[in-house]
Design a protein around this motif. Structure first.
Motif, PDB file in Angstrom:
ATOM      1  N   ALA A 162      54.268  26.612 -58.690  1.00  0.00           N
ATOM      2  CA  ALA A 162      55.661  26.349 -59.021  1.00  0.00           C
ATOM      3  C   ALA A 162      56.333  25.432 -58.012  1.00  0.00           C
ATOM      4  O   ALA A 162      57.143  24.566 -58.382  1.00  0.00           O
ATOM      5  CB  ALA A 162      56.420  27.676 -59.113  1.00  0.00           C
ATOM      6  N   LEU A 163      56.033  25.596 -56.752  1.00  0.00           N
ATOM      7  CA  LEU A 163      56.722  24.829 -55.716  1.00  0.00           C
ATOM      8  C   LEU A 163      56.143  23.434 -55.496  1.00  0.00           C
ATOM      9  O   LEU A 163      56.856  22.535 -55.036  1.00  0.00           O
ATOM     10  CB  LEU A 163      56.702  25.594 -54.397  1.00  0.00           C
ATOM     11  N   PHE A 164      54.858  23.256 -55.836  1.00  0.00           N
ATOM     12  CA  PHE A 164      54.237  21.974 -55.508  1.00  0.00           C
ATOM     13  C   PHE A 164      53.786  21.185 -56.735  1.00  0.00           C
ATOM     14  O   PHE A 164      53.725  19.955 -56.673  1.00  0.00           O
ATOM     15  CB  PHE A 164      53.042  22.206 -54.572  1.00  0.00           C
ATOM     16  N   THR A 165      53.432  21.827 -57.830  1.00  0.00           N
ATOM     17  CA  THR A 165      52.980  21.086 -59.023  1.00  0.00           C
ATOM     18  C   THR A 165      54.095  20.897 -60.037  1.00  0.00           C
ATOM     19  O   THR A 165      54.199  19.823 -60.668  1.00  0.00           O
ATOM     20  CB  THR A 165      51.792  21.803 -59.679  1.00  0.00           C
ATOM     21  N   VAL A 166      54.940  21.892 -60.217  1.00  0.00           N
ATOM     22  CA  VAL A 166      56.026  21.781 -61.195  1.00  0.00           C
ATOM     23  C   VAL A 166      56.946  20.603 -60.895  1.00  0.00           C
ATOM     24  O   VAL A 166      57.372  19.884 -61.823  1.00  0.00           O
ATOM     25  CB  VAL A 166      56.809  23.103 -61.274  1.00  0.00           C
ATOM     26  N   PRO A 167      57.293  20.324 -59.619  1.00  0.00           N
ATOM     27  CA  PRO A 167      58.123  19.137 -59.368  1.00  0.00           C
ATOM     28  C   PRO A 167      57.489  17.844 -59.864  1.00  0.00           C
ATOM     29  O   PRO A 167      58.204  16.918 -60.292  1.00  0.00           O
ATOM     30  CB  PRO A 167      58.271  19.132 -57.848  1.00  0.00           C
ATOM     31  N   VAL A 168      56.166  17.747 -59.816  1.00  0.00           N
ATOM     32  CA  VAL A 168      55.484  16.558 -60.328  1.00  0.00           C
ATOM     33  C   VAL A 168      55.607  16.517 -61.853  1.00  0.00           C
ATOM     34  O   VAL A 168      55.788  15.430 -62.454  1.00  0.00           O
ATOM     35  CB  VAL A 168      54.011  16.559 -59.896  1.00  0.00           C
ATOM     36  N   LEU A 169      55.538  17.667 -62.519  1.00  0.00           N
ATOM     37  CA  LEU A 169      55.658  17.715 -63.968  1.00  0.00           C
ATOM     38  C   LEU A 169      57.057  17.317 -64.439  1.00  0.00           C
ATOM     39  O   LEU A 169      57.241  16.863 -65.590  1.00  0.00           O
ATOM     40  CB  LEU A 169      55.338  19.125 -64.471  1.00  0.00           C
ATOM     41  N   ALA A 170      58.052  17.509 -63.555  1.00  0.00           N
ATOM     42  CA  ALA A 170      59.418  17.154 -63.939  1.00  0.00           C
ATOM     43  C   ALA A 170      59.568  15.640 -64.112  1.00  0.00           C
ATOM     44  O   ALA A 170      60.403  15.177 -64.916  1.00  0.00           O
ATOM     45  CB  ALA A 170      60.396  17.653 -62.879  1.00  0.00           C
ATOM     46  N   SER A 171      58.769  14.840 -63.390  1.00  0.00           N
ATOM     47  CA  SER A 171      58.811  13.377 -63.546  1.00  0.00           C
ATOM     48  C   SER A 171      57.388  12.851 -63.515  1.00  0.00           C
ATOM     49  O   SER A 171      56.944  12.273 -62.507  1.00  0.00           O
ATOM     50  CB  SER A 171      59.643  12.756 -62.415  1.00  0.00           C
ATOM     51  N   PRO A 172      56.608  13.093 -64.581  1.00  0.00           N
ATOM     52  CA  PRO A 172      55.195  12.705 -64.597  1.00  0.00           C
ATOM     53  C   PRO A 172      55.040  11.183 -64.589  1.00  0.00           C
ATOM     54  O   PRO A 172      55.863  10.465 -65.152  1.00  0.00           O
ATOM     55  CB  PRO A 172      54.681  13.318 -65.899  1.00  0.00           C
ATOM     56  N   PRO A 173      53.985  10.685 -63.960  1.00  0.00           N
ATOM     57  CA  PRO A 173      53.728   9.238 -63.984  1.00  0.00           C
ATOM     58  C   PRO A 173      53.361   8.789 -65.397  1.00  0.00           C
ATOM     59  O   PRO A 173      52.698   9.514 -66.153  1.00  0.00           O
ATOM     60  CB  PRO A 173      52.569   9.070 -63.002  1.00  0.00           C
ATOM     61  N   SER A 174      53.751   7.596 -65.746  1.00  0.00           N
ATOM     62  CA  SER A 174      53.551   7.110 -67.116  1.00  0.00           C
ATOM     63  C   SER A 174      52.105   6.763 -67.408  1.00  0.00           C
ATOM     64  O   SER A 174      51.675   6.777 -68.573  1.00  0.00           O
ATOM     65  CB  SER A 174      54.433   5.866 -67.352  1.00  0.00           C
ATOM     66  N   ASP A 175      51.312   6.449 -66.369  1.00  0.00           N
ATOM     67  CA  ASP A 175      49.942   6.042 -66.598  1.00  0.00           C
ATOM     68  C   ASP A 175      48.960   7.204 -66.595  1.00  0.00           C
ATOM     69  O   ASP A 175      47.751   6.995 -66.712  1.00  0.00           O
ATOM     70  CB  ASP A 175      49.511   5.032 -65.529  1.00  0.00           C
ATOM     71  N   ALA A 176      49.406   8.441 -66.462  1.00  0.00           N
ATOM     72  CA  ALA A 176      48.517   9.593 -66.395  1.00  0.00           C
ATOM     73  C   ALA A 176      48.593  10.384 -67.686  1.00  0.00           C
ATOM     74  O   ALA A 176      49.616  10.391 -68.384  1.00  0.00           O
ATOM     75  CB  ALA A 176      48.883  10.483 -65.224  1.00  0.00           C
ATOM     76  N   HIS A 177      47.489  11.034 -68.011  1.00  0.00           N
ATOM     77  CA  HIS A 177      47.466  11.896 -69.190  1.00  0.00           C
ATOM     78  C   HIS A 177      48.426  13.063 -68.955  1.00  0.00           C
ATOM     79  O   HIS A 177      48.481  13.624 -67.846  1.00  0.00           O
ATOM     80  CB  HIS A 177      46.040  12.411 -69.411  1.00  0.00           C
ATOM     81  N   PRO A 178      49.191  13.473 -69.947  1.00  0.00           N
ATOM     82  CA  PRO A 178      50.193  14.522 -69.730  1.00  0.00           C
ATOM     83  C   PRO A 178      49.609  15.863 -69.316  1.00  0.00           C
ATOM     84  O   PRO A 178      50.297  16.679 -68.704  1.00  0.00           O
ATOM     85  CB  PRO A 178      50.900  14.616 -71.081  1.00  0.00           C
ATOM     86  N   LEU A 179      48.350  16.124 -69.645  1.00  0.00           N
ATOM     87  CA  LEU A 179      47.740  17.407 -69.277  1.00  0.00           C
ATOM     88  C   LEU A 179      46.986  17.343 -67.948  1.00  0.00           C
ATOM     89  O   LEU A 179      46.542  18.387 -67.441  1.00  0.00           O
ATOM     90  CB  LEU A 179      46.768  17.864 -70.373  1.00  0.00           C
ATOM     91  N   ALA A 180      46.803  16.151 -67.416  1.00  0.00           N
ATOM     92  CA  ALA A 180      45.997  16.020 -66.200  1.00  0.00           C
ATOM     93  C   ALA A 180      46.648  16.736 -65.021  1.00  0.00           C
ATOM     94  O   ALA A 180      45.999  17.498 -64.284  1.00  0.00           O
ATOM     95  CB  ALA A 180      45.786  14.540 -65.872  1.00  0.00           C
ATOM     96  N   THR A 181      47.942  16.502 -64.824  1.00  0.00           N
ATOM     97  CA  THR A 181      48.603  17.128 -63.679  1.00  0.00           C
ATOM     98  C   THR A 181      48.640  18.647 -63.784  1.00  0.00           C
ATOM     99  O   THR A 181      48.280  19.338 -62.805  1.00  0.00           O
ATOM    100  CB  THR A 181      50.024  16.575 -63.523  1.00  0.00           C
TER     101      THR A 181
END
Length: 412
Positions: free
Chosen positions: A29-48
């Motif tokens: 929650a503290l380290f991965t969820v923030p990345v999911l809030a603004s995912p990179p456009s070139d990455a698959h949505p499920l990868a992160t």
């Protein structure tokens, strides 16, 4: 005395696996969820989220399977580095997962195994970051994961060492407690054996002498025979009372009634009892100092043992008992000797076991003093006990001589 030492992980086991699950959820929650809030456009949505779960989820069972958990965390970080997927918002996917897994390995595994596992994981993740640095020059990379893994291992190793030392200290304390308990029991058995010896030896000596007198005078002087029997009865009753007091000290009854132990105030009655056995006893007391009950009981036992020896070895002697109440307390018992008119020991003298004088020395040494026993120049025997330190002498020193042809001082 028995001490129960709980293993270091008892508290954690009582908490169950929920603490580990909560740690894994918090990491995600503290380290991965923030990345999911603004995912990179070139990455698959499920990868992160998938790689984030691969990095965080193993922490839930890391205490039960440290090496597999460390391997899965490392695999997730390696995959994220090589594919360019962010699982944390920091450089080189900085987060606590690898450090926590290394910490658990250091705590749970032998040191050599933990070092090998953590070093392999840290080097693998750092190598993947180095490859990513050249393959993806637009992505910032460094060796921070190597430092995180090293720090996690170091903290875990310190905790593991402290736990081992605490367990060893607890085990040593338990061993010392058992030894102290055994020593107390042994000392108590020794004390009781001395007390029983003093009481029984004194009583049986008086009974034997007075019984012999009664047997010899039964026909010629019935009154004296009855007096001898009365002395035997009175002596036996007193001895029974003293034995009950000694044995009461062995029972942990939890009562408030104190165990009756003889003191110096009981010496006059003791002198009277041996006077009934035919001895002439002169008792002198100097000074008015008072002492603790243990010291007074020890002094009483010394007088008792010395008088018992006179009854056994010189039943026709005159005895002088001197008690000097000062600092230190000094007790002296002297007798005039055991010889008959022909120079031989009387037939009523009793054999000894060699335990009484040693008991006197042990009792006096308990109080840091010394005891001496030896013949007098004009005949007779002298026992002296000094209950306290004597300048220029060591506690427990003694002198022995010969009496009536014996190689050692007479003893009960």
């Amino acid at each position: 005395m028995t001490l129960l030492v709980a293993p270091p992980t008892t508290r954690r086991h009582r908490a169950g696996p929920w603490l580990d699950v909560a740690l894994a959820v918090a990491t995600f929650a503290l380290f991965t969820v923030p990345v999911l809030a603004s995912p990179p456009s070139d990455a698959h949505p499920l990868a992160t989220p998938l790689l984030g779960l691969l990095v965080a989820a193993p922490l839930a069972w890391a205490p039960r399977a440290p090496v597999p958990a460390l391997a899965l965390v490392s695999a997730g970080l390696v995959a994220a580095a090589l594919t360019g997927v962010r699982v944390t918002p920091f450089v080189s996917d900085l987060g606590p997962a690898l450090g926590i897994a290394a910490y658990v390995c250091a705590v749970r595994l032998p040191r050599r195994t933990a070092i090998l596992a953590v070093a392999t994981a840290a080097i693998t993740v750092s190598a993947a970051d180095l490859v990513s640095y050249f393959v993806q020059p637009d992505r910032d990379q460094d060796i921070v994961q190597l430092l995180v893994a090293g720090a996690g291992w170091f903290v875990g190793d310190v905790v593991r060492t402290r736990r081992r030392l605490a367990a060893a200290l607890a085990a040593e304390e338990a061993r010392l407690a058992r030894e102290a308990d055994a020593r107390v029991r042994a000392e108590e058995r020794l004390r009781v054996s001395r007390d029983v010896h003093d009481v029984v030896s004194h009583t049986l000596s008086l009974v034997a002498v007075r019984a012999g007198v009664g047997r010899l005078l039964l026909d010629d002087d019935p009154e004296q025979a009855r007096a001898a029997l009365a002395t035997i009865e009175d002596t036996s009753r007193r001895a029974l009372s003293e034995l009950r007091g000694v044995l009461a000290g062995l029972r942990d009854v939890g009562g408030d009634a104190p165990v009756s132990e003889p003191t110096l105030d009981d010496v006059p009655a003791l002198a009277a009892s041996v006077a009934d056995a035919g001895l002439t006893v002169e008792l002198r007391t100097e000074g008015e100092a008072t002492y603790d009950r243990l010291l007074e009981t020890s002094a009483y036992r010394v007088v008792q043992e010395a008088l018992t020896n006179v009854v056994k070895h010189a039943p026709r002697a005159d005895v002088r008992v001197e008690i000097r109440r000062a600092d230190p307390l000094v007790v002296t018992v002297e007798d005039t000797g055991a010889a008959d008119a022909d120079g031989t020991s009387p037939s009523s003298a009793l054999a000894g076991s060699g335990l009484g004088v040693e008991g006197i020395r042990a009792r006096v040494a308990l109080h840091g003093g010394r005891a001496s026993a030896g013949p007098l120049d004009g005949g007779g025997w002298r026992v002296e006990a000094v209950f306290g330190p004597v300048p220029g002498e060591q506690a427990g020193t003694h002198h022995t001589g010969e009496r009536a042809g014996r190689a050692q001082p007479p003893d009960a």
